[in-house]
Scaffold this active site. Structure first.
Site, mmCIF file in Angstrom:
data_model
loop_
_atom_site.group_PDB
_atom_site.id
_atom_site.type_symbol
_atom_site.label_atom_id
_atom_site.label_comp_id
_atom_site.label_asym_id
_atom_site.label_seq_id
_atom_site.Cartn_x
_atom_site.Cartn_y
_atom_site.Cartn_z
ATOM 1 N N GLU A 1 0.822 -1.209 0.000
ATOM 2 C CA GLU A 1 0.000 0.000 0.000
ATOM 3 C C GLU A 1 0.856 1.260 0.000
ATOM 4 O O GLU A 1 0.479 2.272 -0.602
ATOM 5 C CB GLU A 1 -0.948 -0.001 1.207
ATOM 6 C CG GLU A 1 -2.152 -0.911 1.046
ATOM 7 C CD GLU A 1 -1.825 -2.393 1.187
ATOM 8 O OE1 GLU A 1 -2.593 -3.233 0.679
ATOM 9 O OE2 GLU A 1 -0.784 -2.706 1.810
ATOM 10 N N HIS B 1 -11.279 -6.122 7.878
ATOM 11 C CA HIS B 1 -11.966 -5.745 6.643
ATOM 12 C C HIS B 1 -13.171 -4.837 6.875
ATOM 13 O O HIS B 1 -13.810 -4.417 5.918
ATOM 14 C CB HIS B 1 -12.448 -7.005 5.898
ATOM 15 C CG HIS B 1 -11.363 -7.972 5.584
ATOM 16 N ND1 HIS B 1 -10.980 -8.953 6.468
ATOM 17 C CD2 HIS B 1 -10.569 -8.114 4.490
ATOM 18 C CE1 HIS B 1 -10.003 -9.666 5.936
ATOM 19 N NE2 HIS B 1 -9.731 -9.167 4.745
#
Length: 694
Positions: free
Chosen positions: A432, A500
């Site tokens: 990321e 998540h």
């Protein structure tokens, strides 16, 4: 293929005297030394310079590198010891000193540390905005390199065909995530990126053996595929010039990455305050024996110039520093009232970065939706918007993990790579930091990157790049900006979990320079996304997982030019007795809970900026306020809204401002546990009735 590092340079015999302006090199190294001396002996003791990092020992090779960056599209991203490179690129010494003293103008108008530089060079290579964090320079440099290839090969920009990207770092920085991420990007994509590693053996006081085994990154990377490796002594003029020339020419002609490691001595402490007590006297003496300045003297005198010419060059450099000091000290401290400007685009166009600075003009906006066809879900709405903007704007690129053939783990980008090709819609390595950092470099190079982070929690490794990106416009005093749209699915779905199902939008609201969108339905998603893609600021665009295919969130497509301005809330239901302020997946629940009651339900739609006027107008009319959000309560964004309401509408309230949020826990996994933690319709209705009865 990788080339084994050259560690013994007895074979380096090719002279570079014919293509190096040694007189210029001599002047610049004297200039760099004179600047260091002035700061250390005068400006720091007088407390006119608060942060000082000497470049002694690093200076010769950096200058040789800077003089090789001759293409106007070249860019270098350096670090705090890279001032000699800046001098070689042509930075005015008065800007150097003025920036070190925090005076008006210069790199940042006094907003940032003087060694944290930038240079939108009008006549040569650009110095990209550096950051204060170690290793943060690598992935933006990779992004610039990828943008060069995209502009040359896809956009047909001939001016980019020979340009390269260069990133400078010390030997300690090779231990960072940024270094390894950029190395992966450059070698897997064959990018024209030169990694220039200055190995002085120390990361402040920590020896290089703690950063990489054997303290030699070039040796360790000998088998790294698709990386051309050179290594040698950065204090020997002819050898350093040869290696710099070979490295730059390889990247420029082969359009592939290279790594050049040069050993150099750090002749002063890490910073002015560092006494180097961790080094023995023998080590310090050995380092001074490798000082490149006397070696440059011996290289040039008497072969290329006389002793008197050498001394005259030094005197000319010192005179230039005296002139620069007088000019810099004549500059005032910037007007404090200006320090709040340039957080966002405020009508004054930045010099470099983003599509607007290169003449992009968006199609005429449509502010009212023009519904087309049947209701579509948010996934389809976002995909259709991306599809259209990719079609009408070849600066838009969509990328992230699994966005290519798979079409994204949420199917938002399904089919886009087939339609627009892998140079415009592409998968990335699993980093990321690399995704966002490369987007920064692309944005600085004039593109509109649209990186995807698969889940909100996955943005955490990119936090440093996100924070640095948001501050670029402000800390460069509008010299640079890096507009982009970071798409992040967030929140719960059928079940929850700590990995998540996180929301935590407030983290990005608290990162200066970022706009934050939180659409609750397909129509708003289209309008806010299109506004972001055609805008001139970085945007965090949240796509709530529970709403991507929710029936309630479906709307007709509002048209290919429909835009929705940020900071404009929508009143979902109108009433007179209570104001509910909410966003995202909670909008549907609040609307259901308000049935049968006279309640204003306000969907903020964006959190930065947020529509204070709409909220205050409603509260002034209803005299009660309830804030509902999915994030945890402590320091959630609802606390900011409550504070504003209490401050600006206190005398209008007939009941305390109230909040209904998740408890201060991560999102539980089992659906029953998750729904217990989330504000439910029943919870919201009970809270409404409680406030109405107050």
């Amino acid at each position: 293929m990788a080339q084994a590092p050259t560690l013994d340079h007895a074979e380096v015999v090719r002279s570079t005297d014919n293509n190096v302006d040694w007189e210029r090199v001599a002047y610049l190294i004297h200039l760099s030394r004179a600047l260091d001396e002035l700061e250390e002996t005068v400006l720091v003791p007088e407390k006119k310079v608060l942060y000082q990092f000497s470049a002694r020992g690093h200076d010769l090779a950096q200058i040789l590198l800077g003089l090789r960056l001759s293409d106007p599209r070249d860019a270098a991203c350096g670090y705090y010891r890279s001032r000699p490179l800046l001098l070689a690129l042509g930075v005015d010494p008065a800007d150097v000193l003025g920036s070190s003293m925090g005076r008006a103008g210069g790199y940042s108008d006094g907003r940032d540390i003087g060694v944290v530089f930038n240079y939108p060079n009008p006549s040569g290579a650009t110095a990209l905005p550096m950051c204060g964090g170690v290793g943060t320079q690598y992935t933006p440099a990779a992004g610039w390199a990828q943008a060069l290839e995209y502009r040359a090969n896809t956009l047909g920009d001939v001016e980019c065909r020979d340009a390269i990207s260069v990133v400078l770092g010390g030997d300690a920085s090779v231990a960072t995530n940024g270094f390894w991420s950029a190395l992966t990007i450059a070698t897997t994509q064959d990018l024209p990126l030169l990694f220039y590693i200055e190995d002085n053996g120390y990361g402040i006081s920590v020896p290089g053996t703690f950063q990489t085994p054997g303290a030699n990154i070039a040796s360790n990377l000998a088998s790294f595929a698709n990386l051309h490796i050179l290594s040698g002594d950065g204090t020997k003029p002819d050898e350093a010039a040869t290696l710099v020339d070979e490295a730059v020419q390889y990247v420029r002609t082969q359009r592939k990455p290279a790594l050049l490691r040069l050993t150099v001595p750090r002749l002063q402490g890490h910073s002015f305050q560092d006494t180097q007590g961790y080094k023995s006297a023998n080590v310090i003496e050995a380092e001074w024996q490798r000082d490149p300045l006397p070696r440059l003297h011996d290289h040039l005198v008497p072969a290329a110039m006389s002793e008197s010419q050498w001394k005259a060059i030094g005197e000319r450099a010192r005179e230039a520093v005296d002139v620069a000091r007088n000019e810099a000290e004549g500059r005032q401290v910037s007007d404090p009232a200006r320090v709040t400007t340039h957080v966002f685009y405020d009508g004054e166009l930045q010099q470099r970065g983003g599509q607007w600075s290169e003449g992009y003009s968006a199609p005429a906006p449509v502010l009212e939706p023009r519904p087309e066809g049947t209701r579509i879900n948010m996934v389809t709405a976002i995909r259709r918007t991306l599809d259209h903007e990719l079609a009408v704007n070849d600066r838009v690129l969509v990328f992230g993990e699994d966005v290519g053939p798979k079409g994204g783990v949420h199917a938002v980008t399904l089919g886009l790579q087939d339609k627009y090709g892998s140079d415009r819609v592409f998968d990335t390595s699993l980093s990321e930091e690399g995704i966002i950092g490369r987007a920064v470099g692309m944005a600085l190079a004039g593109l509109m990157p649209v990186p995807e982070i698969q889940f909100r929690k996955y943005a955490d490794p990119a936090t440093e790049q996100i924070n640095d990106c948001g501050t670029i416009r402000w800390r460069t005093h509008n010299r640079f900006a890096a507009p982009m749209v970071v798409r992040i699915p967030g929140g719960f779905f059928k079940c929850g979990d700590p990995w998540h199902s996180q929301t935590n939008e407030v983290q990005f609201v608290h990162a200066p320079g970022w706009k934050v969108a939180v659409p609750s339905n397909a129509e708003d998603a289209v309008g806010l996304l299109r506004t972001s893609l055609r805008g001139n600021d970085p945007v965090i665009f949240f796509e709530h997982r529970a709403m991507l295919d929710a029936a309630w969130a479906r709307r007709p497509y509002p048209g290919d030019d429909y835009v929705l301005p940020f900071g404009k809330a929508r009143t979902v239901r109108s009433g007179n007795d209570l104001t509910i302020v909410t966003w995202g997946a909670m909008v549907e629940r609040c609307e259901q809970a308000a049935e049968g009651r006279s309640v204003d339900v306000i969907d903020l739609r964006t959190l930065m900026p947020w529509d204070r006027e709409a909220v205050l107008e409603s509260v002034t009319r209803t005299h009660r306020c309830l804030i509902v959000h999915e994030d945890i309560g402590t320091a959630g964004f609802g606390a900011e809204i409550a504070a504003v309401v209490a401050d600006a509408a206190f005398m209008e309230l007939d009941a305390p401002v109230s909040r209904l949020t998740m408890p201060d826990i991560p999102s539980p996994h089992h659906p029953r546990l998750m729904e217990y933690a989330l504000p439910s319709v029943d919870d919201i209705r009970a809270k409404i009735d409680d406030l109405l009865g107050f």
